[in-house]
Motif scaffolding. Structure first.
Motif: not given
Length: 259
Positions: A69-85, A170-175
């Motif tokens: 339900s909408p009430e279960d949505i996290a305030p911020t969705f945690r990012a995983n892996g690369t975050t800024d290619p 487009a991302d290269r994980y940790r280069g």
């Protein structure tokens, strides 16, 4: 009722699924060491195949991941892996709001095509609130909006010999090597498998995979490729990476990550 068609007891299904995941986790904790041993590598592959077959026996092709339900949505969705290619082409596209970005869909298809972000947004969409389960042990609930992958595949016409859908990123994980992932055709055609361009009512943020990312809700998080640039239909993985079907799979993770 014929025993062949009798639904599996939910409690039994949960118990078996957790047992299979526990067995997989034991193998994953030693993935770096496993890749150095041919014997252990074969054991790893056998375990992956067993896990996949067991889950397919317990769940139908159309069985849905839980939606919240909408009430279960996290305030911020945690990012995983690369975050800024840092890929130069990706950064140029992002700087212009992805106006010139195109999603290429090719390989074993009848009509290879390239789609702009606006074209994807103009197609019929699906919105779902689901939980992202990371192999590292954390979970997060978010609302995703995007194109159902099966609708996209219908536009290009999948050839009969295609067995897998590969997502090039487009991302290269940790280069390192370029990130890629793959699904079989059953998961690709699942109604909850999306190419998502929206998160929690807004545009998909860069940290979470903009302009589009894969959401395969019956799989662990490392399968859900971010920053997707190309979708390729293939018969095998022989020409990709180390031939195991994904960035982390090439480094010892199981190709089958169903939950």
């Amino acid at each position: 009722m014929n025993s062949k068609n009798r639904p599996t007891d939910p409690r039994r299904r949960r118990f078996l699924t957790r047992s299979l995941l526990a067995a997989s986790a034991v193998l994953l904790t030693g993935c770096d060491r496993l890749t150095r041993s041919d014997t252990m590598g074969r054991l790893f592959d056998a375990s992956s195949a067993l896990t996949q077959k067991a889950q397919r026996l317990l769940a139908s092709r159309e069985s849905l991941a839980r939606e919240y339900s909408p009430e279960d949505i996290a305030p911020t969705f945690r990012a995983n892996g690369t975050t800024d290619p840092q890929d130069a082409t990706y950064r140029r596209l992002a700087a212009d709001g992805f106006r010139d970005w195109r999603l290429t869909v090719d390989g074993l298809v009848e009509r290879p095509q390239r789609f702009s972000l606006d074209e994807l947004r103009s197609m019929p969409s699906r919105t779902q609130i689901t939980r992202h389960d990371c192999v590292e042990g954390w979970s997060c609930i978010g609302q995703w909006t995007g194109v159902v992958l099966s609708d996209l595949l219908a536009q290009v016409g999948v050839r009969d010999e295609a067995r897998f859908v590969v997502f090039h990123c487009a991302d290269r994980y940790r280069g390192g090597d370029a990130y890629y992932e793959s699904l079989d055709m059953i998961e690709a055609y699942h109604p909850q498998t999306l190419m998502a361009y929206g998160l929690n009512g807004g545009n998909l943020p860069v940290a979470n995979g903009a302009p589009i990312r894969l959401r395969a809700e019956r799989q662990l998080g490392y399968k859900m490729a971010k920053y997707v640039m190309r979708i390729e239909l293939v018969e095998s993985f022989a020409h990709l990476g180390r031939g195991r079907g994904g960035y982390w799979e090439d480094r010892g993770y199981e190709w089958w990550a169903g939950i």
